[in-house]
Design an enzyme around this catalytic site. Structure first.
Site, PDB file in Angstrom:
ATOM      1  N   GLY A  36       0.790  -1.228   0.000  1.00 14.34           N
ATOM      2  CA  GLY A  36       0.000   0.000   0.000  1.00 14.34           C
ATOM      3  C   GLY A  36       0.819   1.273   0.000  1.00 14.34           C
ATOM      4  O   GLY A  36       0.267   2.357  -0.158  1.00 14.34           O
ATOM      5  N   CYS A 245     -27.950  -9.214 -15.828  1.00 13.45           N
ATOM      6  CA  CYS A 245     -27.392  -9.010 -17.165  1.00 13.45           C
ATOM      7  C   CYS A 245     -28.425  -9.470 -18.202  1.00 13.45           C
ATOM      8  O   CYS A 245     -28.941 -10.585 -18.115  1.00 13.45           O
ATOM      9  CB  CYS A 245     -26.084  -9.787 -17.317  1.00 13.45           C
ATOM     10  SG  CYS A 245     -25.437  -9.734 -19.013  1.00 13.45           S
ATOM     11  N   CYS A 248     -26.647 -12.597 -20.250  1.00 11.31           N
ATOM     12  CA  CYS A 248     -26.357 -13.893 -19.632  1.00 11.31           C
ATOM     13  C   CYS A 248     -27.147 -14.131 -18.354  1.00 11.31           C
ATOM     14  O   CYS A 248     -27.042 -15.189 -17.744  1.00 11.31           O
ATOM     15  CB  CYS A 248     -24.861 -14.031 -19.357  1.00 11.31           C
ATOM     16  SG  CYS A 248     -24.315 -13.124 -17.893  1.00 11.31           S
ATOM     17  N   CYS A 270     -23.136  -7.338 -18.456  1.00  7.13           N
ATOM     18  CA  CYS A 270     -21.920  -7.502 -17.664  1.00  7.13           C
ATOM     19  C   CYS A 270     -20.843  -6.589 -18.226  1.00  7.13           C
ATOM     20  O   CYS A 270     -20.614  -6.571 -19.435  1.00  7.13           O
ATOM     21  CB  CYS A 270     -21.388  -8.933 -17.772  1.00  7.13           C
ATOM     22  SG  CYS A 270     -22.394 -10.181 -16.971  1.00  7.13           S
ATOM     23  N   CYS A 276     -19.166 -12.742 -19.169  1.00  5.35           N
ATOM     24  CA  CYS A 276     -20.471 -12.828 -19.811  1.00  5.35           C
ATOM     25  C   CYS A 276     -20.438 -13.910 -20.905  1.00  5.35           C
ATOM     26  O   CYS A 276     -21.342 -14.746 -20.993  1.00  5.35           O
ATOM     27  CB  CYS A 276     -20.838 -11.475 -20.404  1.00  5.35           C
ATOM     28  SG  CYS A 276     -22.588 -11.280 -20.788  1.00  5.35           S
TER      29      CYS A 276
END
Ligand SMILES: Nc1ncnc2c1ncn2[C@@H]1O[C@H](COP(=O)(O)OP(=O)(O)OP(=O)(O)O)[C@@H](O)[C@H]1O
Ligand SMILES: [Mg+2]
Lengths: 302, 263
Positions: A36, A245, A248, A270, A276
């Site tokens: 970080g 979605c 899908c 998606c 997807c």
């Protein structure tokens, strides 16, 4: 997957010279050692303007080896102009295999998303970062933000979230949502949706971040704690449209809203095109299955 | 007024503090003590070293000599100029506070009043939004800022309100020592009077020790138990406020007092 090839002999392997790659790898090692923490590095010119992912590209160039398989996504999609041109660029200057399939990739360079497919051990994800400093909007002075990081003096970060709740009744920040890495450094995850934040937590993959214009590199080693900042009475909650979605039928993926005509027609799809396509291949069907947007993968022979 | 104070041990023991800026001795050999709950005024003309001394006591400036021993809530004695930066910052958030002459130096002008007051709480680890908000609201009420202004940024506040907000922001963590640099400077007279009243009430209620730098002997008279007179970096006179103002001993103090009386 595209086959391995020889790299363009007019360029050094990976475009950058060996000296520069070594310098970037050293910065990466330091970044991995201090999860970080933003490590300054001598950012180089890439054949792309700053702001188009030059930081991510330099990191990718420094870590790609001959046996790697590269995937590049932009907003989750493998087929946007930007993703395609970065993928082609690396195919040309390194000769590595490329893929659109998350499971096949060993290195994934991304802008704005983490794939839905859970990453696994041995994979590396490289984020393109426009602004690495999570405190910048609150504190313009670099000397002061550095001191805040050095002393873990992060009250100001919570002031920002306090203000958000005061104004809107909840935390509305929905992308580039700050996280605390390994209990020590507050970090900008780059403009990924907050929906993706939980994927960073204890990820088995190595996560590398490159900011070209700001000349910073940072990292999250595998299996590191990554906590999204919040309040006890306003806990972090990753935002997602409540739809499924339309291609899908996925109810748990991150969706893009797409305008389909000039009469207000819209659909949700998606944002992760590979995810997807995988689901459609497995027989999942959404409300508008068969719509023209459901294009096959470019690298599929089918 | 100071009977109670004399019984306690000092919260602050300053010995031989000297600050140089190049060839200039801005503060010379400053030595004094401050007791819990006591209000000390530092007066003196422009350039006499008041702000420099105050910033040194806050740990913001490193002196060239001397020590400033501070007794923490936990009873630990620390030398402020020799604190490591992380510890100094932690103490500066919890044990003491600094009220600047210019509110811009002490407030975040783009952050709401509530956020300004809450910042020190959050920096000290508070993570419950509702509690932080309630605490901020309570403090705004104490400094007489209407609760409906809690989400307004201080840039839309009057000078007097900004100063009161700055005080709330500092006092919210209940520090034991407050350092104020000309807190009423730049305000018009009626606003000044109200602010002084407020400071006097809060300092009394909370029993905090305070050092107030001022040009204005009336401010010293109103607020301070004791006072120091500075001239060209040196403390030339120290004593109970009434004593110094009514019977100044040092020629410079005499001049200061008489010039005010004539004015
Ligand atoms: N950072 C600095 N660098 C150089 N000289 C400084 C610095 N700060 C203060 N001085 C000088 O030190 C002396 C004391 O300044 P200081 O600000 O402490 O005075 P003051 O008593 O607070 O005055 P005023 O009443 O005008 O606020 C002045 O001569 C000033 O010019
Ligand atoms: Mg001053």
């Amino acid at each position: 997957m595209t086959p391995k090839a020889a790299h363009d002999p007019d360029y050094n392997l990976g475009y950058l010279d060996e000296q520069t790659k070594r310098m970037i790898r050293r910065a990466l090692l330091k970044a991995v050692a201090i999860p970080g923490y933003q490590v300054p590095f001598a950012s180089r010119e890439m054949p792309l303007a700053y702001g188009w992912g030059t930081g991510g590209m330099q990191v990718t160039a420094a870590v790609l080896g001959p046996d790697d398989v590269l995937k590049v996504i932009d907003q989750g999609a493998d087929d946007t102009t930007n993703a395609v041109s970065i993928r082609r660029f690396f195919a040309r200057v390194t000769g590595v295999r490329t893929t659109e399939r998350t499971v096949e990739a060993t290195v994934i360079q991304t802008r704005h998303r983490i794939p839905e497919q859970a990453l696994t051990e041995g994979q590396i994800i490289v984020y393109q970062v426009p602004q690495p400093e999570p405190l910048r909007k609150l504190e313009p002075r670099e000397t002061e933000t550095r001191r805040m990081h050095a002393l873990a003096d992060y009250g100001l970060m919570h002031v920002k979230l306090y203000e958000d709740i005061a104004r809107h009744g909840r935390i509305t920040l929905s992308y580039d949502y700050p996280v605390l890495v390994n209990g020590r450094y507050v970090m900008a995850p780059s403009p990924i949706p907050s929906f993706d934040n939980p994927k960073m937590h204890h990820s088995p993959a190595l996560q590398l971040f490159g900011a070209g214009r700001e000349k910073r590199i940072y990292a999250i080693p595998p299996y590191t704690e990554v906590r999204s900042l919040d309040f006890e009475d306003h806990p972090f909650h990753p935002w997602r449209a409540s739809n499924c979605c339309d291609l899908c039928g996925a109810a748990d993926s991150y969706l893009d809203e797409v305008v389909t005509d000039d009469r207000g027609g819209r659909m949700f799809v998606c944002s992760d095109t590979d995810w997807c396509a995988d689901r459609r291949e497995a027989g999942h069907r959404g409300r508008l299955a068969g719509h023209a947007l459901a294009t096959p993968r470019a690298d599929d022979p089918a | 007024m100071s009977d109670r104070a004399i019984l306690d041990v000092p919260i602050l023991d300053v010995t031989g503090i000297g600050v140089r800026f190049g060839g200039l001795n801005a503060v010379k050999d400053a030595t004094f003590s401050l007791w819990p709950g006591e209000v000390l005024a530092i007066v003196g003309e422009s350039g006499s070293g008041k702000t420099t001394l105050l910033r040194t006591l806050a740990g913001e400036l490193a002196p060239d000599s001397g020590q400033a021993l501070f007794r923490t809530r936990a009873g630990e004695v620390v030398d402020i100029p020799r604190l490591a930066e992380p510890q100094r910052r932690a103490l500066a958030r919890t044990e003491w506070g600094f009220v600047h002459q210019n509110p811009r130096d002490g407030l975040r002008m783009a952050v709401s009043a509530g956020g300004n007051v809450g910042e020190r709480l959050m920096a000290a680890g508070a993570r419950h939004w509702g509690h932080i908000r309630a605490e901020a609201a309570a403090w705004l009420a104490r400094v007489e800022i209407d609760g409906s202004r809690i989400d307004d940024p201080p840039r839309v506040f009057s000078g007097g309100m900004q100063q009161r907000l700055q005080i709330a922001r500092v006092l919210v963590t209940e520090p034991r020592l407050v350092l104020m640099d000309e807190p009423t400077g730049g305000l018009d007279v009626s606003v000044q009077a109200r602010l002084l009243d407020l400071i006097r009430t809060l300092v009394g209620e909370l029993g905090i020790a305070a050092i107030i730098v001022t040009h204005d002997l009336a401010v010293a008279r109103l607020l301070a138990d004791r006072m120091l007179v500075m001239q060209q970096g040196r403390i030339v006179e120290a004593g109970l406020t009434d004593q110094v103002l009514d019977d100044p001993q040092h020629p410079y103090s005499q001049l200061l007092v008489s010039s005010v009386l004539q004015a």
